[in-house]
Scaffold this motif. Structure first.
Motif, PDB file in Angstrom:
ATOM      1  N   TRP A  36       0.852  -1.179   0.000  1.00 42.74           N
ATOM      2  CA  TRP A  36       0.000   0.000   0.000  1.00 42.74           C
ATOM      3  C   TRP A  36       0.890   1.232   0.000  1.00 42.74           C
ATOM      4  CZ3 TRP A  36      -5.124  -0.096  -0.718  1.00 42.74           C
ATOM      5  CH2 TRP A  36      -5.804  -1.289  -0.475  1.00 42.74           C
ATOM      6  N   PHE A  37       0.550   2.156  -0.879  1.00 43.65           N
ATOM      7  CA  PHE A  37       1.212   3.451  -0.945  1.00 43.65           C
ATOM      8  C   PHE A  37       0.156   4.531  -0.745  1.00 43.65           C
ATOM      9  CE2 PHE A  37       5.513   2.575  -2.527  1.00 43.65           C
ATOM     10  CZ  PHE A  37       5.396   1.235  -2.837  1.00 43.65           C
ATOM     11  N   ARG A  38       0.607   5.730  -0.443  1.00 46.95           N
ATOM     12  CA  ARG A  38      -0.326   6.843  -0.346  1.00 46.95           C
ATOM     13  C   ARG A  38       0.332   8.100  -0.883  1.00 46.95           C
ATOM     14  NH1 ARG A  38      -0.596   7.616   6.268  1.00 46.95           N
ATOM     15  NH2 ARG A  38       1.500   8.496   6.554  1.00 46.95           N
ATOM     16  N   GLN A  39      -0.544   8.992  -1.360  1.00 43.26           N
ATOM     17  CA  GLN A  39      -0.060  10.250  -1.899  1.00 43.26           C
ATOM     18  C   GLN A  39      -1.011  11.359  -1.498  1.00 43.26           C
ATOM     19  OE1 GLN A  39       0.610  10.292  -6.149  1.00 43.26           O
ATOM     20  NE2 GLN A  39       2.049  11.979  -5.967  1.00 43.26           N
ATOM     21  N   PRO A  88      -5.158  13.221  11.021  1.00 40.30           N
ATOM     22  CA  PRO A  88      -5.368  14.058   9.830  1.00 40.30           C
ATOM     23  C   PRO A  88      -4.237  13.921   8.812  1.00 40.30           C
ATOM     24  CG  PRO A  88      -5.991  15.275  11.789  1.00 40.30           C
ATOM     25  CD  PRO A  88      -5.389  13.982  12.264  1.00 40.30           C
ATOM     26  N   GLU A  89      -3.023  13.691   9.284  1.00 43.12           N
ATOM     27  CA  GLU A  89      -1.893  13.548   8.360  1.00 43.12           C
ATOM     28  C   GLU A  89      -1.924  12.241   7.580  1.00 43.12           C
ATOM     29  OE1 GLU A  89      -1.747  14.328  11.626  1.00 43.12           O
ATOM     30  OE2 GLU A  89       0.003  13.390  12.584  1.00 43.12           O
ATOM     31  N   ASP A  90      -2.852  11.348   7.894  1.00 43.88           N
ATOM     32  CA  ASP A  90      -3.036  10.126   7.106  1.00 43.88           C
ATOM     33  C   ASP A  90      -3.900  10.386   5.868  1.00 43.88           C
ATOM     34  OD1 ASP A  90      -3.339   8.341  10.192  1.00 43.88           O
ATOM     35  OD2 ASP A  90      -1.602   8.379   8.855  1.00 43.88           O
ATOM     36  N   THR A  91      -4.451  11.578   5.766  1.00 37.61           N
ATOM     37  CA  THR A  91      -5.286  11.929   4.616  1.00 37.61           C
ATOM     38  C   THR A  91      -4.480  11.855   3.326  1.00 37.61           C
ATOM     39  OG1 THR A  91      -6.748  13.342   5.904  1.00 37.61           O
ATOM     40  CG2 THR A  91      -6.621  13.770   3.531  1.00 37.61           C
ATOM     41  N   ALA A  92      -4.966  11.057   2.387  1.00 40.54           N
ATOM     42  CA  ALA A  92      -4.247  10.848   1.122  1.00 40.54           C
ATOM     43  C   ALA A  92      -5.070   9.934   0.226  1.00 40.54           C
ATOM     44  CB  ALA A  92      -2.877  10.215   1.374  1.00 40.54           C
ATOM     45  N   MET A  93      -4.624   9.835  -1.029  1.00 35.17           N
ATOM     46  CA  MET A  93      -5.118   8.780  -1.912  1.00 35.17           C
ATOM     47  C   MET A  93      -4.267   7.553  -1.640  1.00 35.17           C
ATOM     48  SD  MET A  93      -7.385   8.196  -4.307  1.00 35.17           S
ATOM     49  CE  MET A  93      -7.726   9.678  -5.259  1.00 35.17           C
ATOM     50  N   TYR A  94      -4.897   6.434  -1.392  1.00 37.86           N
ATOM     51  CA  TYR A  94      -4.188   5.203  -1.088  1.00 37.86           C
ATOM     52  C   TYR A  94      -4.231   4.266  -2.297  1.00 37.86           C
ATOM     53  CZ  TYR A  94      -3.585   6.416   3.796  1.00 37.86           C
ATOM     54  OH  TYR A  94      -3.185   7.025   4.967  1.00 37.86           O
ATOM     55  N   TYR A  95      -3.056   3.734  -2.640  1.00 36.55           N
ATOM     56  CA  TYR A  95      -2.916   2.877  -3.808  1.00 36.55           C
ATOM     57  C   TYR A  95      -2.407   1.494  -3.407  1.00 36.55           C
ATOM     58  CZ  TYR A  95      -3.056   7.278  -6.423  1.00 36.55           C
ATOM     59  OH  TYR A  95      -3.421   8.496  -6.942  1.00 36.55           O
ATOM     60  N   CYS A  96      -2.924   0.500  -4.090  1.00 32.82           N
ATOM     61  CA  CYS A  96      -2.437  -0.863  -3.953  1.00 32.82           C
ATOM     62  C   CYS A  96      -1.436  -1.108  -5.086  1.00 32.82           C
ATOM     63  CB  CYS A  96      -3.627  -1.818  -4.067  1.00 32.82           C
ATOM     64  SG  CYS A  96      -3.233  -3.556  -4.061  1.00 32.82           S
ATOM     65  N   ALA A  97      -0.370  -1.872  -4.802  1.00 28.12           N
ATOM     66  CA  ALA A  97       0.639  -2.157  -5.817  1.00 28.12           C
ATOM     67  C   ALA A  97       1.130  -3.589  -5.662  1.00 28.12           C
ATOM     68  CB  ALA A  97       1.803  -1.185  -5.696  1.00 28.12           C
ATOM     69  N   ALA A  98       1.649  -4.127  -6.771  1.00 27.61           N
ATOM     70  CA  ALA A  98       2.138  -5.504  -6.753  1.00 27.61           C
ATOM     71  C   ALA A  98       3.318  -5.656  -7.686  1.00 27.61           C
ATOM     72  CB  ALA A  98       1.018  -6.471  -7.156  1.00 27.61           C
ATOM     73  N   VAL A  99       4.174  -6.616  -7.383  1.00 27.51           N
ATOM     74  CA  VAL A  99       5.311  -6.915  -8.257  1.00 27.51           C
ATOM     75  C   VAL A  99       5.702  -8.376  -8.048  1.00 27.51           C
ATOM     76  CG1 VAL A  99       7.037  -6.170  -6.555  1.00 27.51           C
ATOM     77  CG2 VAL A  99       7.612  -6.189  -8.993  1.00 27.51           C
TER      78      VAL A  99
END
Length: 129
Positions: A36-39, A88-99
């Motif tokens: 999981w990543f976030r931006q 509040p600092e967890d606010t972000a778009m969260y992305y799933c990724a795989a490799v």
């Protein structure tokens, strides 16, 4: 490449919890690393948590250790991120990724976005104070 689809985002108050899900289009039960990543707006995408699907080893960013838990349900082909004590600092778009194959088991590598080849579209998490 495996197709990934996130769900479970939403708006919560500080201290609340959310569980994100990531459904994979292919069998990722072994020899994958999933993460999981976030931006946040104006910031770089950062690694939050990762898991080796073969052995179950997990890695976390310091900012979420003790609050977030990454897990997988092999029967459902789904990756999860349980988030508690949200800030509040967890606010972000969260992305799933795989490799596949997975990178070496070094935290800085498994949480490096450039190691991953498959990405979902993201799910928004907003935490209000």
């Amino acid at each position: 490449q495996v197709q990934l689809a996130e769900s479970g985002g939403g708006s919560v108050k500080a201290g609340g919890s959310l569980r994100l899900s990531c459904a994979a289009s292919a069998n990722t039960n072994s020899n994958y690393c999933m993460a999981w990543f976030r931006q946040a707006p104006g910031k770089e995408r950062e690694g939050v948590a990762a898991i080796y699907t073969g052995g179950g080893n997990t890695y976390y960013a310091d900012s979420v250790k003790g609050r977030f838990t990454i897990s997988q349900d092999n029967a459902k082909g789904t990756l999860y991120l349980q988030m508690t004590s949200l800030k509040p600092e967890d606010t972000a778009m969260y992305y799933c990724a795989a490799v596949t194959p997975p990178p070496p088991p070094i935290a800085t590598m498994v949480l490096d976005l450039y190691e991953y080849t498959s990405w979902g579209q993201g799910t928004q998490v907003t935490v209000s104070s």
